[in-house]
Write a protein that holds these residues in place. Structure first.
Motif: not given
Length: 140
Positions: A65-69
């Motif tokens: 999973g990849l998360t960029v806020s």
């Protein structure tokens, strides 16, 4: 006086090797939560990794999973560029990971201007650190 509107057109070619396969994507919120609660964490200035290793007999695919806020990188074009570069790095490394493992990459604001090669080196170092922490943690 006439104004000419010039539009720059950019060809974007994405090879299939740079795309993270759908079976390797971590997309459900429950999956993200279980990795964060049950795994180990290792961070640096540009990213934080959360790793959960499955038992040695599991044969399910590795999921990432990849998360960029938006709070970390406010401009959508910059967020998308960072995600695209990281997906390319991750797609080349997914086969090297233990089957059944789960990984979350949380990108921090300073990753916006970092070259891909540096992001790759940092990712590899953090992944090694996560594996080391996982080995050191007490068995449940």
């Amino acid at each position: 006086m006439r104004f000419l509107h010039l539009v720059a057109v950019r060809d974007v070619h994405v090879s299939l090797s740079e795309v993270l396969d759908a079976r390797n994507r971590l997309v459900r919120g429950d999956d993200f939560s279980s990795v964060i609660r049950g795994g180990v964490r290792s961070g640096s200035r540009n990213m934080v990794l959360y790793l959960y290793l499955a038992s040695s007999g599991e044969d399910s695919p590795t999921r990432i999973g990849l998360t960029v806020s938006k709070k970390q990188i406010p401009l959508a074009t910059h967020r998308n560029r960072v995600k695209r570069r990281l997906r390319g790095l991750l797609s080349s490394r997914v086969e090297l990971m233990q089957p059944g493992s789960r990984l979350i990459v949380r990108v921090l604001s300073s990753a916006d201007g970092i070259p891909s090669a540096d992001l790759g080196k940092e990712f590899d170092a953090l992944l090694r650190k996560c594996h080391h922490l996982y080995e050191k943690r007490p068995r449940q």
